[in-house]
Design a protein around this motif. Sequence first.
Motif, PDB file in Angstrom:
ATOM      1  N   THR A 138      50.666  38.017  44.917  1.00  0.00           N
ATOM      2  CA  THR A 138      49.385  37.301  44.899  1.00  0.00           C
ATOM      3  C   THR A 138      48.285  38.300  45.234  1.00  0.00           C
ATOM      4  N   LEU A 139      47.364  38.494  44.295  1.00  0.00           N
ATOM      5  CA  LEU A 139      46.313  39.499  44.423  1.00  0.00           C
ATOM      6  C   LEU A 139      44.966  38.817  44.590  1.00  0.00           C
ATOM      7  N   VAL A 140      44.192  39.283  45.596  1.00  0.00           N
ATOM      8  CA  VAL A 140      42.853  38.763  45.845  1.00  0.00           C
ATOM      9  C   VAL A 140      41.858  39.904  45.643  1.00  0.00           C
ATOM     10  N   LEU A 141      40.988  39.761  44.646  1.00  0.00           N
ATOM     11  CA  LEU A 141      40.005  40.798  44.321  1.00  0.00           C
ATOM     12  C   LEU A 141      38.602  40.302  44.624  1.00  0.00           C
ATOM     13  N   THR A 142      37.772  41.141  45.248  1.00  0.00           N
ATOM     14  CA  THR A 142      36.374  40.793  45.464  1.00  0.00           C
ATOM     15  C   THR A 142      35.513  41.447  44.390  1.00  0.00           C
ATOM     16  N   ALA A 143      34.205  41.221  44.471  1.00  0.00           N
ATOM     17  CA  ALA A 143      33.274  41.667  43.432  1.00  0.00           C
ATOM     18  C   ALA A 143      33.420  43.165  43.120  1.00  0.00           C
ATOM     19  N   GLY A 144      33.630  43.474  41.859  1.00  0.00           N
ATOM     20  CA  GLY A 144      33.678  44.854  41.400  1.00  0.00           C
ATOM     21  C   GLY A 144      34.947  45.607  41.718  1.00  0.00           C
ATOM     22  N   ALA A 145      35.935  44.963  42.328  1.00  0.00           N
ATOM     23  CA  ALA A 145      37.149  45.662  42.756  1.00  0.00           C
ATOM     24  C   ALA A 145      37.932  46.209  41.573  1.00  0.00           C
ATOM     25  N   GLY A 146      38.264  47.495  41.662  1.00  0.00           N
ATOM     26  CA  GLY A 146      39.118  48.115  40.661  1.00  0.00           C
ATOM     27  C   GLY A 146      38.476  48.312  39.307  1.00  0.00           C
ATOM     28  N   PRO A 163      41.972  36.686  35.194  1.00  0.00           N
ATOM     29  CA  PRO A 163      41.656  35.411  34.568  1.00  0.00           C
ATOM     30  C   PRO A 163      40.194  35.265  34.155  1.00  0.00           C
ATOM     31  N   VAL A 164      39.431  36.353  34.293  1.00  0.00           N
ATOM     32  CA  VAL A 164      38.001  36.316  33.966  1.00  0.00           C
ATOM     33  C   VAL A 164      37.597  37.568  33.203  1.00  0.00           C
ATOM     34  N   ASN A 165      36.502  37.460  32.476  1.00  0.00           N
ATOM     35  CA  ASN A 165      35.798  38.634  31.969  1.00  0.00           C
ATOM     36  C   ASN A 165      34.669  38.907  32.952  1.00  0.00           C
ATOM     37  N   ARG A 166      34.718  40.075  33.582  1.00  0.00           N
ATOM     38  CA  ARG A 166      33.762  40.378  34.638  1.00  0.00           C
ATOM     39  C   ARG A 166      32.561  41.140  34.097  1.00  0.00           C
ATOM     40  N   GLY A 167      31.380  40.743  34.551  1.00  0.00           N
ATOM     41  CA  GLY A 167      30.162  41.455  34.191  1.00  0.00           C
ATOM     42  C   GLY A 167      29.968  42.665  35.084  1.00  0.00           C
ATOM     43  N   SER A 168      28.815  43.311  34.961  1.00  0.00           N
ATOM     44  CA  SER A 168      28.539  44.481  35.790  1.00  0.00           C
ATOM     45  C   SER A 168      28.349  44.050  37.244  1.00  0.00           C
ATOM     46  N   THR A 169      28.672  44.957  38.165  1.00  0.00           N
ATOM     47  CA  THR A 169      28.538  44.679  39.588  1.00  0.00           C
ATOM     48  C   THR A 169      27.088  44.873  40.014  1.00  0.00           C
ATOM     49  N   ARG A 204      27.222  41.182  44.187  1.00  0.00           N
ATOM     50  CA  ARG A 204      27.545  39.998  43.397  1.00  0.00           C
ATOM     51  C   ARG A 204      28.013  40.431  42.009  1.00  0.00           C
ATOM     52  N   GLN A 205      28.899  39.641  41.423  1.00  0.00           N
ATOM     53  CA  GLN A 205      29.394  39.936  40.078  1.00  0.00           C
ATOM     54  C   GLN A 205      29.599  38.630  39.316  1.00  0.00           C
ATOM     55  N   LYS A 206      28.949  38.510  38.178  1.00  0.00           N
ATOM     56  CA  LYS A 206      29.105  37.332  37.339  1.00  0.00           C
ATOM     57  C   LYS A 206      30.440  37.404  36.603  1.00  0.00           C
ATOM     58  N   MET A 207      31.058  36.230  36.419  1.00  0.00           N
ATOM     59  CA  MET A 207      32.371  36.171  35.791  1.00  0.00           C
ATOM     60  C   MET A 207      32.414  35.032  34.777  1.00  0.00           C
ATOM     61  N   THR A 208      33.119  35.273  33.665  1.00  0.00           N
ATOM     62  CA  THR A 208      33.357  34.238  32.673  1.00  0.00           C
ATOM     63  C   THR A 208      34.844  33.944  32.638  1.00  0.00           C
ATOM     64  N   PRO A 209      35.257  32.733  33.035  1.00  0.00           N
ATOM     65  CA  PRO A 209      36.696  32.415  33.085  1.00  0.00           C
ATOM     66  C   PRO A 209      37.337  32.449  31.699  1.00  0.00           C
ATOM     67  N   LYS A 210      38.564  32.923  31.643  1.00  0.00           N
ATOM     68  CA  LYS A 210      39.341  32.875  30.413  1.00  0.00           C
ATOM     69  C   LYS A 210      40.008  31.503  30.303  1.00  0.00           C
ATOM     70  N   ALA A 211      40.538  31.206  29.124  1.00  0.00           N
ATOM     71  CA  ALA A 211      41.155  29.908  28.879  1.00  0.00           C
ATOM     72  C   ALA A 211      42.274  29.638  29.880  1.00  0.00           C
ATOM     73  N   GLY A 212      42.257  28.460  30.487  1.00  0.00           N
ATOM     74  CA  GLY A 212      43.311  28.054  31.410  1.00  0.00           C
ATOM     75  C   GLY A 212      43.066  28.407  32.852  1.00  0.00           C
ATOM     76  N   ALA A 213      42.058  29.223  33.121  1.00  0.00           N
ATOM     77  CA  ALA A 213      41.776  29.621  34.500  1.00  0.00           C
ATOM     78  C   ALA A 213      41.112  28.478  35.259  1.00  0.00           C
ATOM     79  N   SER A 223      27.321  28.899  38.091  1.00  0.00           N
ATOM     80  CA  SER A 223      28.256  29.817  37.438  1.00  0.00           C
ATOM     81  C   SER A 223      29.449  30.100  38.345  1.00  0.00           C
ATOM     82  N   PRO A 224      30.619  30.432  37.777  1.00  0.00           N
ATOM     83  CA  PRO A 224      31.841  30.616  38.575  1.00  0.00           C
ATOM     84  C   PRO A 224      31.721  31.749  39.581  1.00  0.00           C
ATOM     85  N   ALA A 225      32.162  31.482  40.807  1.00  0.00           N
ATOM     86  CA  ALA A 225      32.152  32.491  41.873  1.00  0.00           C
ATOM     87  C   ALA A 225      33.551  32.819  42.360  1.00  0.00           C
ATOM     88  N   VAL A 226      34.494  31.872  42.230  1.00  0.00           N
ATOM     89  CA  VAL A 226      35.891  32.075  42.612  1.00  0.00           C
ATOM     90  C   VAL A 226      36.768  31.473  41.517  1.00  0.00           C
TER      91      VAL A 226
END
Length: 242
Positions: A138-146, A163-169, A204-213, A223-226
């Motif tokens: 189980t992996l927990v990533l914060t804004a911009g991680a990796g 499970p998301v497409n991440r925007g710029s940090t 902060r980092q904007k995220m777009t969830p992928k299908a099923g997330a 907008s999605p934050a977690v």
Amino acid sequence: VARGIKTLNNFYYGPYWGGHEGGWYLKTENWFANAELIHEIGGAEDLLYSAKPVKADVAILYSSSTDIWTLGRNYAYGFDRMHTWLALTHAQIPVDILSERDVEDGVLDNYKVCYFSGPNITKKAANKLEEWLNNGGTLVLTAGAGTKDEYNQQLTLLEKVLPVNRGSTEELQNYLSSGRYLDTLGAKDNVSIGNTSLEVLSVRQKMTPKAGAEVLGAFRDGSPAVVRDTVGAGTVYCYGFL
């Protein structure tokens, strides 16, 4: 003390006018408090001395690459790691700190959960992290991680399994001081998770969830934050803030 510490040392290198802490040892109330603490520990010393910490199933990935590339730019990522450790410890959850080299060497295989905060990670560690996740971690990533490698170049390895497409940090307010001044950070946004409201500090980092997330929390604008989803046999949580 309950985490395997066997000896407590309390000392100060003089002269007091050359010390970083401004001569704290001159404050006698500190010495009385220390004496009281040692007295209380002594009541259970026979149990504590032979005690060993409970084996940890939770790890925090400590990225030296992040420390190098954020030096003199933003220390918020490092304090996010520190306060994650504090939160877990206060919740009585044993937690170990693993370096990138530890992860590269497969040490993470002995853990069920891993928290990772910070933009940089070595490519080898990122590969192992993905493998561990697919195998049931189980992996927990914060804004911009990796999002960048050890050379500060764009890293897309983790993006394909998230499970998301991440925007710029967005670094909304850089922090370059010690922990005692963290209260100078102002809230730049808010996150709602059920009935809980959290302040967004520094990053902060904007995220777009992928299908099923599954979206678990939202920023002020909705907008999605977690976001959470399964990856192989594992689970990943993506946070768009620290």
